[in-house]
Enzyme design. Structure first.
Site, PDB file in Angstrom:
ATOM      1  CB  SER A  20     -30.789  40.413  39.052  1.00 33.74           C
ATOM      2  OG  SER A  20     -30.155  42.074  38.889  1.00 33.74           O
ATOM      3  CE  LYS A  21     -37.186  42.760  40.571  1.00 31.12           C
ATOM      4  NZ  LYS A  21     -39.039  42.868  40.751  1.00 31.12           N
ATOM      5  NE  ARG A  22     -29.125  45.795  42.352  1.00 25.40           N
ATOM      6  CZ  ARG A  22     -29.699  44.613  43.848  1.00 25.40           C
ATOM      7  NH1 ARG A  22     -30.171  45.633  44.838  1.00 25.40           N
ATOM      8  NH2 ARG A  22     -29.169  44.094  43.507  1.00 25.40           N
ATOM      9  CG  ASP A  23     -27.687  43.098  36.520  1.00 19.69           C
ATOM     10  OD1 ASP A  23     -27.080  43.001  36.563  1.00 19.69           O
ATOM     11  OD2 ASP A  23     -28.005  41.183  36.534  1.00 19.69           O
TER      12      ASP A  23
ATOM     13  CG  PHE B 237     -38.277  44.394  33.802  1.00 15.37           C
ATOM     14  CD1 PHE B 237     -38.630  43.728  34.216  1.00 15.37           C
ATOM     15  CD2 PHE B 237     -37.098  45.644  34.315  1.00 15.37           C
ATOM     16  CE1 PHE B 237     -38.345  43.434  35.655  1.00 15.37           C
ATOM     17  CE2 PHE B 237     -37.022  45.404  35.649  1.00 15.37           C
ATOM     18  CZ  PHE B 237     -37.244  44.897  36.011  1.00 15.37           C
TER      19      PHE B 237
END
Length: 542
Positions: free
Chosen positions: A298-301, A310
């Site tokens: 996920s984004k936070r990882d 990204f």
RNA sequence: GGUCCGUUCGUCUAACGGUUAGGACGCCAGGUUUUCAUCCUGGUAAUAGGGGUUCGAUUCCCCUACGGACUACCA
């Protein structure tokens, strides 16, 4: 009955591959099959934020598949949810894929024969298909408000049950199945909000053929009457996706595994719309998982674990939060793609370094694995190190030159070029190029304490003066000549190799690091070398 | 909870009934070296558990465990 094999999937033939002979025969059939549809695949993200690397991998596999089969690859934007729309996300997606080297034949940004490629621009097209389903009795109007449904869900939950809008419950709800025809008409005319739901058959086994998983079958009574058409006049993913894939003549739907549970619904929709014969083949890709612990990436990882999730840096337009990207962190797109391609797929050989052309040549859906892959940031770095060190000096010079320019350092091209071969094996990421070479472009401002303690001795100034004299009188500043000269000097004077070299290194770069001393002197040149020796004697003293 | 999907070294994976279970990353050791890296060589380490089927199961079937996805008028 069904045998899972590539030939079966690609030709529609039912056959069992037992030996090499039959494989060849089937392959020939594949090559000459006149019914073989043109390969057309799509990447269909929704612009709700930056694309993460799992999305890039999905796009990549689609791209490889299209190129491999001389097909077409298109980009469709699925923005049917106006509430989740994020400005800039669409451009971000396009730029990310461009940087990655994934190119489209048709799409929202380049047009094509099936334009428009943005679902919000295709809004009108979906309504008629919803009506068609309504007319055939495979869908119906429903008037329940979100609040009513929410209340029902809570109610069921309190009894430890799960509410499903489906065969078991729909006759108790406010819809065209329970209301009289005139009531429905009145409601529609009064402008009452409504949705259109699919009418799932009661007990029917729905079979999905998946290129990766084989046959997946599910009993329809477990499905629910999904909303196809929302009260805001927009279709949901399920309707829009099926309609567009059909209209755009998509031959293969290659998408993430999160869609597998709704694939039976999609099959049903193709059937109800009368398109089953033209239904695309499905391939549901396993997910990318967190490097440690459980769950999907996920984004936070990324920020938690210190690696980008990204492709490109992204600034959240609402919060202003910055997420790092592979490009900005100093990865080469070739390394990034190579790494991603091998997360869930392999060529069947032990080759791990693969260019985009090789990936296209070797790619095949049936070598895609079934299980999720944990992402390994260390391996990503290794790939980048490999690609960086394989780059020609001119390319390295370009990368380093840009860094120098950003730092306001005006260095000669010749100097930059002569530094490159000394540092390219020493860098993992592009910024390491600077970490490994800054001392060629600017004098060390201080001296590493430990190195000073170890290598700066009372007789160091005298020693350095001798070496300075030696260098002063030399004309030949090639690496080999310098190396011979210094080693000769050490030998002639009965000195210790390490002591002399490390002292020299200390005064030249300010610590215990960097390429060979002779190479450093060669690149710095006579004037700068003598200058640094003098300066060190002045600063470090006797 | 329900449904579906999955499970080979720590990680990515190979082996489509017969292998000393192979490779890569990481890690460890040794070598090269004037430092730090690189590089080279070697090593460590896996078939989730239990039942079948079979002369023989990593491979086929079943159960259990574990993991994941889905379960919205989100995609």
């Amino acid at each position: 009955m069904y045998q899972k094999s590539k030939q079966v999937h690609q030709t529609g033939l039912f056959a069992q591959v037992r030996d090499g002979t039959q494989v060849v025969l089937l392959s020939l059939h594949f090559l000459f099959n006149p019914d073989m549809k043109e390969v057309r695949v799509r990447f269909a993200p929704s612009p709700t934020g930056p694309l993460h690397i799992g999305g890039v991998r999905t796009a990549l596999y689609n791209y490889l598949f299209a190129r491999k089969h001389n097909g077409k690859f298109l980009l469709r934007i699925e923005d049917t949810d106006q509430a989740r729309f994020v400005p800039g996300a669409e451009d971000y997606i396009i730029e990310s894929l461009k940087w990655s080297g994934i190119h489209f034949d048709e799409g929202v940004h380049i047009g094509g024969p099936f334009a428009p490629y943005r679902q919000s621009d295709r809004k009108e097209m979906y309504h008629q298909y919803a009506l068609q389903l309504l007319n055939s009795g495979t869908a119906y109007y429903a008037f329940d408000t979100p609040d009513e449904l929410e209340a029902l869900r809570k109610d069921f939950e309190s009894r430890k049950e799960t509410f499903q809008y489906g065969p078991q419950t729909r006759m108790d709800l406010r819809n065209a199945l329970t209301l009289s025809e005139s009531d429905v008409e009145a409601l529609l005319e009064s402008g009452e909000h409504y949705v259109i739901r699919v009418k799932i058959p009661e007990h029917e086994t729905i079979v999905v053929h998946d290129l990766i998983r084989g046959v997946v079958s599910v009993n329809s009574h477990l499905l629910d009457d999904k909303v196809l058409y929302k009260s805001d006049g927009m279709p949901t993913y399920h309707l829009a996706n099926v309609v567009d894939d059909y209209l755009m003549k998509i031959s293969h739907v290659i998408r993430g595994e999160e869609w597998l549970p709704s694939a039976p619904l999609h099959v049903l929709l193709y059937r109800y719309l009368g398109w089953e014969a033209d239904m695309p083949e499905f391939a549901h890709l396993p997910l990318l998982l967190k490097p440690e612990g459980n769950g999907k990436l996920s984004k936070r990882d990324g920020d938690r674990l210190g690696f980008p999730v990204f492709p490109l840096q992204w600034t959240d337009p609402k919060t202003g939060d910055l997420s790092s990207g592979y490009r900005e962190s100093g990865y080469l797109p070739e390394a990034f793609i190579n790494m991603l391609a091998l997360l869930g797929w392999n060529p069947g050989t032990e080759q791990e370094i693969l260019s985009m052309d090789e990936l296209i040549e070797l790619f095949s859906i049936d070598r895609v694995g079934k299980s999720g892959s944990k992402f390994d940031p260390e391996k990503a770095k290794w790939f980048n190190h490999y690609y960086l060190s394989a780059l020609p000096d001119e390319k390295i010079a370009e990368l380093l030159g840009k860094i120098l320019k950003d730092k306001g350092i005006d260095a000669e091209k010749g100097l930059i070029l002569s530094v490159c071969p000394l540092i390219k094996d020493r860098a993992n990421l592009i910024p390491d190029l600077w970490e490994q070479s800054w001392f060629f472009f600017t004098q060390p401002g201080s001296y590493d304490e430990k190195a000073v303690q170890k290598f700066w001795k009372p007789d160091s100034p005298a020693l350095l003066k001798q070496i300075a004299g030696l260098l002063e009188s030399r004309e030949d500043f090639t690496v080999d000549a310098l190396d011979n000269a210094i080693k000769g000097f050490i030998h002639d004077n009965g000195l210790g190799m390490g002591q002399v070299m490390n002292t020299l290194r200390l005064v030249l770069v300010g610590g215990s690091f960097g390429p060979g001393v002779a190479a450093i002197i060669s690149v710095l040149g006579k004037k700068e070398t003598l200058n640094r020796i003098e300066k060190a004697i002045r600063n470090l003293g006797a």
